[in-house]
Write a protein that holds these residues in place. Structure first.
Motif, mmCIF file in Angstrom:
data_model
loop_
_atom_site.group_PDB
_atom_site.id
_atom_site.type_symbol
_atom_site.label_atom_id
_atom_site.label_comp_id
_atom_site.label_asym_id
_atom_site.label_seq_id
_atom_site.Cartn_x
_atom_site.Cartn_y
_atom_site.Cartn_z
ATOM 1 N N GLN A 12 0.815 -1.204 0.000
ATOM 2 C CA GLN A 12 0.000 0.000 0.000
ATOM 3 C C GLN A 12 0.855 1.263 0.000
ATOM 4 O OE1 GLN A 12 -2.551 -0.550 3.366
ATOM 5 N NE2 GLN A 12 -3.738 -2.162 2.392
ATOM 6 N N ASN A 13 2.122 1.143 0.375
ATOM 7 C CA ASN A 13 3.018 2.300 0.383
ATOM 8 C C ASN A 13 3.357 2.694 -1.045
ATOM 9 O OD1 ASN A 13 3.065 2.239 3.160
ATOM 10 N ND2 ASN A 13 4.970 1.107 3.289
ATOM 11 N N THR A 14 3.653 3.975 -1.240
ATOM 12 C CA THR A 14 4.009 4.429 -2.577
ATOM 13 C C THR A 14 5.440 4.040 -2.927
ATOM 14 O OG1 THR A 14 4.622 6.595 -1.683
ATOM 15 C CG2 THR A 14 2.386 6.341 -2.561
ATOM 16 N N HIS A 15 6.325 3.999 -1.970
ATOM 17 C CA HIS A 15 7.709 3.611 -2.225
ATOM 18 C C HIS A 15 7.922 2.172 -1.786
ATOM 19 C CE1 HIS A 15 12.044 3.477 -2.415
ATOM 20 N NE2 HIS A 15 12.085 3.138 -1.147
ATOM 21 N N LEU A 16 8.091 1.290 -2.756
ATOM 22 C CA LEU A 16 8.405 -0.097 -2.434
ATOM 23 C C LEU A 16 9.913 -0.256 -2.455
ATOM 24 C CD1 LEU A 16 5.707 -1.993 -4.513
ATOM 25 C CD2 LEU A 16 5.720 -1.548 -2.075
ATOM 26 N N GLU A 17 10.425 -0.929 -1.456
ATOM 27 C CA GLU A 17 11.862 -1.118 -1.365
ATOM 28 C C GLU A 17 12.326 -2.162 -2.372
ATOM 29 O OE1 GLU A 17 12.852 -0.346 3.223
ATOM 30 O OE2 GLU A 17 11.344 -1.872 2.834
ATOM 31 N N THR A 18 13.556 -2.006 -2.804
ATOM 32 C CA THR A 18 14.147 -2.960 -3.738
ATOM 33 C C THR A 18 14.662 -4.167 -2.959
ATOM 34 O OG1 THR A 18 16.381 -2.062 -3.581
ATOM 35 C CG2 THR A 18 14.884 -1.055 -5.225
ATOM 36 N N PRO A 19 14.898 -5.273 -3.651
ATOM 37 C CA PRO A 19 15.484 -6.436 -2.970
ATOM 38 C C PRO A 19 16.815 -6.106 -2.294
ATOM 39 C CG PRO A 19 14.628 -7.101 -5.096
ATOM 40 C CD PRO A 19 14.522 -5.597 -5.032
ATOM 41 N N ASP A 20 17.624 -5.282 -2.935
ATOM 42 C CA ASP A 20 18.918 -4.913 -2.329
ATOM 43 C C ASP A 20 18.745 -4.103 -1.051
ATOM 44 O OD1 ASP A 20 20.483 -6.264 -4.176
ATOM 45 O OD2 ASP A 20 20.700 -4.499 -5.483
ATOM 46 N N GLU A 21 17.764 -3.204 -1.045
ATOM 47 C CA GLU A 21 17.494 -2.417 0.165
ATOM 48 C C GLU A 21 17.010 -3.329 1.292
ATOM 49 O OE1 GLU A 21 16.138 1.904 -1.681
ATOM 50 O OE2 GLU A 21 14.667 0.288 -1.561
#
Length: 92
Positions: free
Chosen positions: A20-29
Motif C-alpha cells: 500500500q506504500n508508494t515507495h516499495l523497497e528494492t530487494p537490495d534495500e
C-alpha cells in the motif's frame, strides 16, 4: 514451529501494508536491512526482511543463504536447511 508461524503471519501482514506504500523497497534495500538486523542479532526481523526480498527476487541465492543463517540462529533448523538447499539449487 509456533514462532515461525507467527513470523510468517507477520510477513504476510507487513507485505500487504508494504504494497500500500508508494515507495516499495528494492530487494537490495531489503537485503541490507536484513544484514543490519543480523549484525544487531535481531534474527526474526532479519527473516522478515529477507523474506520480503525473496518475494521480489525469488532467484537470488544470496537471499536464501542469508535467511538460512537467520533461521539457524533462531534454531529453526528445518527452515534453515530448506533455504540452504534452495540457495545451492539456484547456484550449485
Amino acid at each position: 514451529m509456533q514462532a515461525f508461524v507467527k513470523v510468517k503471519t507477520k510477513i504476510f501482514q507487513e507485505s500487504e501494508n508494504q504494497q500500500q506504500n508508494t515507495h516499495l523497497e528494492t530487494p537490495d534495500e531489503l537485503k541490507e536491512k536484513g544484514n543490519q538486523a543480523v549484525r544487531q542479532e535481531r534474527y526474526t526481523e532479519a527473516v522478515l526482511h529477507y523474506s520480503f526480498a525473496i518475494k521480489l527476487s525469488p532467484n537470488d541465492p544470496i537471499l536464501y543463504s542469508n535467511r538460512s543463517f537467520a533461521f539457524l540462529k533462531l534454531k529453526q533448523l528445518y527452515y534453515a536447511n530448506e533455504d540452504a538447499e534452495k540457495a545451492i539449487q539456484l547456484k550449485p
